[in-house]
Design a protein around this motif. Structure first.
Motif, PDB file in Angstrom:
ATOM      1  N   LEU A  57       0.830  -1.200   0.000  1.00 24.68           N
ATOM      2  CA  LEU A  57       0.000   0.000   0.000  1.00 24.68           C
ATOM      3  C   LEU A  57       0.869   1.256   0.000  1.00 24.68           C
TER       4      LEU A  57
ATOM      5  N   ASP B 238     -10.032   6.283   1.396  1.00 31.26           N
ATOM      6  CA  ASP B 238     -10.406   5.091   2.165  1.00 31.26           C
ATOM      7  C   ASP B 238      -9.190   4.411   2.775  1.00 31.26           C
ATOM      8  N   VAL B 239      -8.002   4.647   2.203  1.00 30.73           N
ATOM      9  CA  VAL B 239      -6.798   3.960   2.682  1.00 30.73           C
ATOM     10  C   VAL B 239      -5.716   4.908   3.181  1.00 30.73           C
TER      11      VAL B 239
ATOM     12  N   ASN C 262     -10.768  -3.258  10.114  1.00 34.52           N
ATOM     13  CA  ASN C 262     -12.075  -3.774   9.721  1.00 34.52           C
ATOM     14  C   ASN C 262     -12.379  -3.515   8.250  1.00 34.52           C
ATOM     15  N   SER C 263     -11.388  -3.057   7.513  1.00 33.11           N
ATOM     16  CA  SER C 263     -11.552  -2.803   6.084  1.00 33.11           C
ATOM     17  C   SER C 263     -10.378  -3.458   5.353  1.00 33.11           C
ATOM     18  N   ASP C 264      -9.979  -2.860   4.264  1.00 33.78           N
ATOM     19  CA  ASP C 264      -8.867  -3.410   3.485  1.00 33.78           C
ATOM     20  C   ASP C 264      -7.514  -2.864   3.924  1.00 33.78           C
ATOM     21  N   GLY C 265      -7.483  -2.162   5.045  1.00 35.46           N
ATOM     22  CA  GLY C 265      -6.224  -1.620   5.548  1.00 35.46           C
ATOM     23  C   GLY C 265      -6.049  -0.172   5.157  1.00 35.46           C
TER      24      GLY C 265
END
Length: 131
Positions: free
Chosen positions: A5, A34-35, A71-74
Motif C-alpha cells: 500500500l 479510504d486507505v 475492519n476494512s482493506d487496511g
C-alpha cells in the motif's frame, strides 16, 4: 508483482519514508481516502486536564482509526499531519502546510501492544514507522 500500500501511495516502502517525503507531500493539498488518513497533533490544553490524560486520549483516537483500517482493506495513517481545513465549495477537508510533529514518544512494541489489546482477534499486520 506484489506492491505494498505504501508503494502504491508514496512510490516506496513504508520504512523508506522520511520527514522530507512528508514535507513534500503536504506542499500540495492532500485529501484523505479510504486507505489514507491524516491526524493532526495539537495539544489542546484545557482546564482540568493534564498532559498525560490528553496524550492518552489522543492515542485512543489513533487506535480507533487503526481499528477502522483493520475492519476494512487496511490503510496508512499519518499522525502529525497539518491541520485539516475546509475550503469552500469543497466538502472534503484538505491538508496542506506545516507538519504537526507528535511529542508523545511511544515505542513500537508499546504501541503495537496497545493496538493488540484493543482489538479482537489480535491483528497480525499492523506496521509502525516513526519518523
Amino acid at each position: 508483482m506484489n506492491t505494498s500500500l505504501s508503494e502504491f501511495i508514496f512510490g516506496m516502502p513504508l520504512r523508506e519514508l522520511s520527514m522530507n517525503h512528508l514535507f513534500n507531500l503536504f506542499k500540495d493539498e492532500q485529501e484523505e481516502t479510504d486507505v489514507l488518513e491524516f491526524k493532526t497533533y495539537i495539544d489542546d490544553q484545557q482546564p482540568g486536564t493534564d498532559k498525560n490524560s490528553r496524550e492518552s486520549k489522543k492515542l485512543d483516537e489513533i487506535i480507533v482509526a487503526i481499528s477502522a483500517f483493520l475492519n476494512s482493506d487496511g490503510g496508512i495513517l499519518i499522525w502529525g499531519a497539518p491541520k485539516g481545513k475546509t475550503i469552500p465549495p469543497r466538502k472534503e477537508r484538505v491538508y496542506i502546510g506545516d507538519l504537526r510533529p507528535v511529542s508523545l514518544l511511544i515505542e513500537q512494541e508499546q504501541f503495537l501492544n496497545k493496538v493488540a489489546a484493543e482489538n479482537s482477534p489480535v491483528p497480525l499486520r499492523v506496521n509502525y514507522h516513526r519518523i
